[in-house]
Design a protein around this motif. Structure first.
Motif, PDB file in Angstrom:
ATOM      1  N   GLY A  89     -14.130 -14.014   4.913  1.00  0.00           N
ATOM      2  CA  GLY A  89     -13.921 -14.751   6.145  1.00  0.00           C
ATOM      3  C   GLY A  89     -13.502 -16.174   5.895  1.00  0.00           C
ATOM      4  O   GLY A  89     -13.212 -16.912   6.826  1.00  0.00           O
ATOM      5  N   GLY A  90     -13.468 -16.656   4.655  1.00  0.00           N
ATOM      6  CA  GLY A  90     -13.027 -18.012   4.363  1.00  0.00           C
ATOM      7  C   GLY A  90     -11.526 -18.057   4.157  1.00  0.00           C
ATOM      8  O   GLY A  90     -10.806 -17.113   4.447  1.00  0.00           O
ATOM      9  N   PRO A  91     -11.066 -19.199   3.556  1.00  0.00           N
ATOM     10  CA  PRO A  91      -9.622 -19.308   3.311  1.00  0.00           C
ATOM     11  C   PRO A  91      -9.154 -18.237   2.338  1.00  0.00           C
ATOM     12  O   PRO A  91      -9.867 -17.832   1.430  1.00  0.00           O
ATOM     13  CB  PRO A  91      -9.480 -20.708   2.710  1.00  0.00           C
ATOM     14  N   LEU A  92      -7.880 -17.755   2.590  1.00  0.00           N
ATOM     15  CA  LEU A  92      -7.317 -16.687   1.764  1.00  0.00           C
ATOM     16  C   LEU A  92      -7.005 -17.209   0.382  1.00  0.00           C
ATOM     17  O   LEU A  92      -6.438 -18.307   0.207  1.00  0.00           O
ATOM     18  CB  LEU A  92      -6.037 -16.134   2.399  1.00  0.00           C
ATOM     19  N   SER A  93      -7.412 -16.460  -0.604  1.00  0.00           N
ATOM     20  CA  SER A  93      -7.125 -16.835  -1.979  1.00  0.00           C
ATOM     21  C   SER A  93      -5.764 -16.342  -2.438  1.00  0.00           C
ATOM     22  O   SER A  93      -5.208 -16.872  -3.398  1.00  0.00           O
ATOM     23  CB  SER A  93      -8.220 -16.276  -2.897  1.00  0.00           C
ATOM     24  N   ILE A  94      -5.229 -15.298  -1.807  1.00  0.00           N
ATOM     25  CA  ILE A  94      -3.918 -14.736  -2.167  1.00  0.00           C
ATOM     26  C   ILE A  94      -3.123 -14.496  -0.882  1.00  0.00           C
ATOM     27  O   ILE A  94      -3.695 -14.366   0.215  1.00  0.00           O
ATOM     28  CB  ILE A  94      -4.064 -13.421  -2.946  1.00  0.00           C
ATOM     29  N   THR A  95      -1.791 -14.382  -0.999  1.00  0.00           N
ATOM     30  CA  THR A  95      -0.916 -14.114   0.162  1.00  0.00           C
ATOM     31  C   THR A  95      -1.012 -12.632   0.521  1.00  0.00           C
ATOM     32  O   THR A  95      -0.905 -11.771  -0.365  1.00  0.00           O
ATOM     33  CB  THR A  95       0.539 -14.475  -0.179  1.00  0.00           C
ATOM     34  N   PRO A  96      -1.188 -12.323   1.781  1.00  0.00           N
ATOM     35  CA  PRO A  96      -1.248 -10.910   2.165  1.00  0.00           C
ATOM     36  C   PRO A  96       0.048 -10.190   1.826  1.00  0.00           C
ATOM     37  O   PRO A  96       1.120 -10.781   1.840  1.00  0.00           O
ATOM     38  CB  PRO A  96      -1.469 -10.967   3.682  1.00  0.00           C
ATOM     39  N   ASN A  97      -0.048  -8.896   1.526  1.00  0.00           N
ATOM     40  CA  ASN A  97       1.159  -8.085   1.294  1.00  0.00           C
ATOM     41  C   ASN A  97       0.983  -6.712   1.924  1.00  0.00           C
ATOM     42  O   ASN A  97      -0.075  -6.368   2.448  1.00  0.00           O
ATOM     43  CB  ASN A  97       1.465  -7.985  -0.194  1.00  0.00           C
ATOM     44  N   ALA A  98       2.042  -5.911   1.837  1.00  0.00           N
ATOM     45  CA  ALA A  98       2.054  -4.619   2.503  1.00  0.00           C
ATOM     46  C   ALA A  98       1.021  -3.668   1.952  1.00  0.00           C
ATOM     47  O   ALA A  98       0.519  -2.782   2.673  1.00  0.00           O
ATOM     48  CB  ALA A  98       3.449  -3.999   2.385  1.00  0.00           C
ATOM     49  N   THR A  99       0.664  -3.841   0.675  1.00  0.00           N
ATOM     50  CA  THR A  99      -0.312  -2.933   0.091  1.00  0.00           C
ATOM     51  C   THR A  99      -1.658  -3.075   0.776  1.00  0.00           C
ATOM     52  O   THR A  99      -2.375  -2.088   0.984  1.00  0.00           O
ATOM     53  CB  THR A  99      -0.440  -3.215  -1.412  1.00  0.00           C
ATOM     54  N   ALA A 108      -1.993   7.110   7.784  1.00  0.00           N
ATOM     55  CA  ALA A 108      -1.287   8.399   7.656  1.00  0.00           C
ATOM     56  C   ALA A 108      -0.040   8.258   6.801  1.00  0.00           C
ATOM     57  O   ALA A 108       0.507   7.158   6.629  1.00  0.00           O
ATOM     58  CB  ALA A 108      -0.912   8.914   9.032  1.00  0.00           C
ATOM     59  N   GLU A 109       0.374   9.386   6.260  1.00  0.00           N
ATOM     60  CA  GLU A 109       1.606   9.438   5.485  1.00  0.00           C
ATOM     61  C   GLU A 109       2.777   8.965   6.348  1.00  0.00           C
ATOM     62  O   GLU A 109       2.921   9.325   7.504  1.00  0.00           O
ATOM     63  CB  GLU A 109       1.863  10.861   5.001  1.00  0.00           C
ATOM     64  N   GLY A 110       3.659   8.168   5.745  1.00  0.00           N
ATOM     65  CA  GLY A 110       4.837   7.677   6.438  1.00  0.00           C
ATOM     66  C   GLY A 110       4.613   6.386   7.186  1.00  0.00           C
ATOM     67  O   GLY A 110       5.578   5.843   7.754  1.00  0.00           O
ATOM     68  N   THR A 111       3.356   5.875   7.191  1.00  0.00           N
ATOM     69  CA  THR A 111       3.102   4.622   7.894  1.00  0.00           C
ATOM     70  C   THR A 111       3.840   3.485   7.198  1.00  0.00           C
ATOM     71  O   THR A 111       3.857   3.385   5.970  1.00  0.00           O
ATOM     72  CB  THR A 111       1.592   4.317   7.943  1.00  0.00           C
ATOM     73  N   VAL A 112       4.480   2.621   7.990  1.00  0.00           N
ATOM     74  CA  VAL A 112       5.226   1.478   7.477  1.00  0.00           C
ATOM     75  C   VAL A 112       4.448   0.222   7.833  1.00  0.00           C
ATOM     76  O   VAL A 112       3.958   0.071   8.966  1.00  0.00           O
ATOM     77  CB  VAL A 112       6.644   1.427   8.078  1.00  0.00           C
ATOM     78  N   GLY A 113       4.315  -0.689   6.887  1.00  0.00           N
ATOM     79  CA  GLY A 113       3.627  -1.948   7.138  1.00  0.00           C
ATOM     80  C   GLY A 113       4.414  -3.116   6.618  1.00  0.00           C
ATOM     81  O   GLY A 113       5.179  -3.004   5.649  1.00  0.00           O
ATOM     82  N   ALA A 114       4.260  -4.242   7.280  1.00  0.00           N
ATOM     83  CA  ALA A 114       4.966  -5.448   6.856  1.00  0.00           C
ATOM     84  C   ALA A 114       4.137  -6.663   7.217  1.00  0.00           C
ATOM     85  O   ALA A 114       3.388  -6.659   8.204  1.00  0.00           O
ATOM     86  CB  ALA A 114       6.337  -5.516   7.518  1.00  0.00           C
ATOM     87  N   VAL A 115       4.248  -7.716   6.377  1.00  0.00           N
ATOM     88  CA  VAL A 115       3.595  -8.985   6.639  1.00  0.00           C
ATOM     89  C   VAL A 115       4.689  -9.978   6.984  1.00  0.00           C
ATOM     90  O   VAL A 115       5.683 -10.106   6.254  1.00  0.00           O
ATOM     91  CB  VAL A 115       2.769  -9.456   5.425  1.00  0.00           C
ATOM     92  N   ALA A 126       5.953   1.367   2.559  1.00  0.00           N
ATOM     93  CA  ALA A 126       5.678   2.601   3.283  1.00  0.00           C
ATOM     94  C   ALA A 126       4.760   3.462   2.449  1.00  0.00           C
ATOM     95  O   ALA A 126       4.813   3.430   1.212  1.00  0.00           O
ATOM     96  CB  ALA A 126       6.971   3.335   3.586  1.00  0.00           C
ATOM     97  N   LEU A 127       3.921   4.247   3.118  1.00  0.00           N
ATOM     98  CA  LEU A 127       2.934   5.082   2.449  1.00  0.00           C
ATOM     99  C   LEU A 127       3.527   6.461   2.229  1.00  0.00           C
ATOM    100  O   LEU A 127       3.957   7.128   3.178  1.00  0.00           O
ATOM    101  CB  LEU A 127       1.672   5.166   3.319  1.00  0.00           C
ATOM    102  N   ASN A 128       3.581   6.904   0.959  1.00  0.00           N
ATOM    103  CA  ASN A 128       4.173   8.208   0.674  1.00  0.00           C
ATOM    104  C   ASN A 128       3.132   9.314   0.770  1.00  0.00           C
ATOM    105  O   ASN A 128       1.971   9.062   1.115  1.00  0.00           O
ATOM    106  CB  ASN A 128       4.855   8.196  -0.691  1.00  0.00           C
ATOM    107  N   SER A 129       3.549  10.553   0.424  1.00  0.00           N
ATOM    108  CA  SER A 129       2.662  11.704   0.565  1.00  0.00           C
ATOM    109  C   SER A 129       1.498  11.686  -0.406  1.00  0.00           C
ATOM    110  O   SER A 129       0.494  12.379  -0.202  1.00  0.00           O
ATOM    111  CB  SER A 129       3.468  12.998   0.373  1.00  0.00           C
ATOM    112  N   LEU A 130       1.597  10.900  -1.499  1.00  0.00           N
ATOM    113  CA  LEU A 130       0.509  10.810  -2.478  1.00  0.00           C
ATOM    114  C   LEU A 130      -0.470   9.692  -2.149  1.00  0.00           C
ATOM    115  O   LEU A 130      -1.408   9.425  -2.911  1.00  0.00           O
ATOM    116  CB  LEU A 130       1.087  10.580  -3.884  1.00  0.00           C
TER     117      LEU A 130
END
Length: 523
Positions: A89-99, A108-115, A126-130
């Motif tokens: 809940g404090g200041p972020l130590s790293i920059t957020p990313n899609a992972t 779910a499989e196929g979900t796409v995310g972006a910051v 994007a999240l693959n089938s694995l």
């Protein structure tokens, strides 16, 4: 003359529709059966299209709503994981990313995310089938940066992925988090449903067209039977003879409980009225024919007496005053004319009644030869020509009546053409008919008279110059107007036809009579 567009009329098919004023061929009107089939099929097409469109739209909306619910849950999880592992809940130590926003339990499989940072994609994947996150370049996912951060789902297109439903929300430290779910399955489902509806609709329309066509054909069968009846009535000889009209629409097609039945019943009522009218007409004509026959027969005796007494006065006319002798000549002339009129009326009455007379084989060649010879002697002021084959042309009929036909035609040519006219009688064969033609080069027949030429008491004096001259000292005996009507009646009674074609310089009467059947040879 060429048809519009340079096409010869002879080149057009016999059943080609007529051409319009602009030269284009008019389209034949659709039959009632085709209009009904097309109307029902068109209605089915419209109904099927509306039902299909509504069904596909509703299914698409339901699937999209369900996808939006999944998207809302995925967006909540992504927003929570955007700060990375070990978030306190404090200041972020790293920059957020899609992972961080994708590799979470429940995504779910196929979900796409972006910051997003200031409308710029800094990380996307994007999240693959694995269950692994496959990073994609920020430039490929730049469309995700345009999604407003209003917590609502929006449809955008991502390169390489296609259409997605995306939801943007504010993440930690002012970064934006966009989560998207692909619309591929939704679009595939609606497309499959559309194709199924189209195929089933086409099959249904084809079956409906076949069924409707047969059903309408069966329903219109009574109308076709009434049509066939009307066509058969049109071929009946209703203009002459015993005009019996005893045909009627069948009871099954005259049921007043149906529309077609009411039409059949009305048709029967009309036929009944017409039949009664024909019966009344036939009875009236029979009375008139009988009256004419009786009157003509009774007049023959007093006319014979008048002619006899007028002949007796010839012996002493030299001793009578000139005006008295002139009056007696007129009495004699008019008695001859009246006798001819009575004889012609009696002949017509017998022909109208269809009195049976004995038929025999008649040589038309001999009749033509003798008739032209008589014309040479009787009317030398005309030039009479004869063209007959070297073989006998025989028909079956009454010799006296056929002689009357030829003599009346020659007498008509003499009476209505000036002196010096060429009159040619031609006899020949055409198929199974004997054809007799009488052609003259006189002034022709008035077109107003030509149409009614074979009717009784019709004269062609209006247009054709008579053979007698008014300067002659012999009293002019005008025709009775029955000569050509007798010709037509005799020809009709013999199963033949007569026609006339006239123009200045050529008048042609043509008589066709069926040839006599060859007699079997005796062995």
């Amino acid at each position: 003359m060429s048809a519009p567009g340079g096409v010869s009329p002879a080149a057009l098919p016999p059943n080609a529709p007529p051409s319009g004023a602009d030269g284009r061929r008019e389209r034949a009107p659709l039959t009632l059966r085709r209009r009904l089939v097309l109307g029902l099929v068109a209605t089915l097409v419209i109904v099927t299209a509306v039902i299909g469109a509504v069904s596909v739209t509703l299914l698409h909306n339901v699937l999209v709503d369900r996808l939006d619910q999944q998207l809302s849950s995925a967006s909540d999880r992504g927003r929570e994981g955007a700060s990375g592992p070990g978030d306190t809940g404090g200041p972020l130590s790293i920059t957020p990313n899609a992972t961080f926003v994708l590799k979470l339990p429940g995504q779910a499989e196929g979900t796409v995310g972006a910051v997003i940072d200031d409308d710029t994609v800094i990380s996307a994947g994007a999240l693959n089938s694995l269950g692994e996150v496959v990073l994609i370049s920020p430039a490929t996912a730049e469309e995700l940066a345009s999604v407003p951060q209003d917590g609502q789902a929006h449809t955008v297109t991502v390169l390489g992925i296609g259409e997605v439903r995306a939801q943007a929300s504010e993440g930690p430290a002012g970064y934006g988090v966009v989560i998207a779910l692909p619309l591929g399955d939704v679009n595939a489902t609606t497309t499959t449903l559309s194709l199924m509806i189209a195929l089933i609709g086409l099959l249904g329309m084809g079956l409906a067209a076949v069924f409707t066509s047969r059903w309408i054909r069966a329903s219109m069968a009574p109308l076709e039977r009434v049509e066939h009846l009307a066509t058969s009535i049109s071929k009946l000889p209703l203009t002459s003879g015993d005009a019996a009209l005893d045909v009627r629409v069948e009871p099954r097609d005259a049921d007043p409980r149906t529309e077609v039945g009411r039409m059949g019943q009305a048709f029967n009522t009309m036929l009944g009225h017409i039949s009664r009218a024909f019966t009344a007409r036939e009875a009236s004509e029979a009375k008139m024919r009988q009256f004419v026959a009786d009157a003509s027969h009774e007049l023959r005796t007093p006319l014979a007496s008048i002619r006899g007494y007028s002949e007796l006065t010839r012996r002493s006319r030299a001793d009578l005053p000139e005006d008295t002798a002139r009056a007696l000549e007129r009495i004699d002339s008019e008695s001859v004319r009246m006798t001819a009129l009575v004889e012609e009326l009696l002949l017509l009455a017998r022909l109208d009644e269809g009195v049976d007379v004995e038929h025999s084989t008649v040589d038309l060649s001999l009749i033509a030869l003798e008739a032209v010879g008589d014309a040479h002697a009787a009317w030398p002021q005309h030039r009479w020509n004869l063209d007959i084959p070297g073989v006998a042309i025989e028909v079956t009929g009454v010799d006296a009546q056929l002689r009357r036909v030829v003599s009346n035609l020659l007498a008509n040519a003499n009476a209505h053409t000036p002196a010096g006219t060429n009159v040619t009688l031609t006899l020949g064969l055409e198929g199974s008919n004997a054809v007799l033609r009488v052609v003259d080069d006189g002034p022709g027949i008035d077109p107003g008279v030509l149409e009614h030429l074979f009717e009784r008491f019709v004269r062609g004096d209006v247009s054709r110059t008579r053979g007698e001259t008014e300067a002659s000292s012999i009293p002019v005996t005008r025709g009775t107007g029955l000569g050509l009507s007798i010709v037509k009646s005799v020809v009709d009674a013999h199963g033949g036809t007569i026609s006339v074609d006239s123009r200045p310089g050529e008048t042609r009467f043509m008589v066709r009579l069926p040839l006599a059947e060859p007699q079997p040879s005796r062995g």
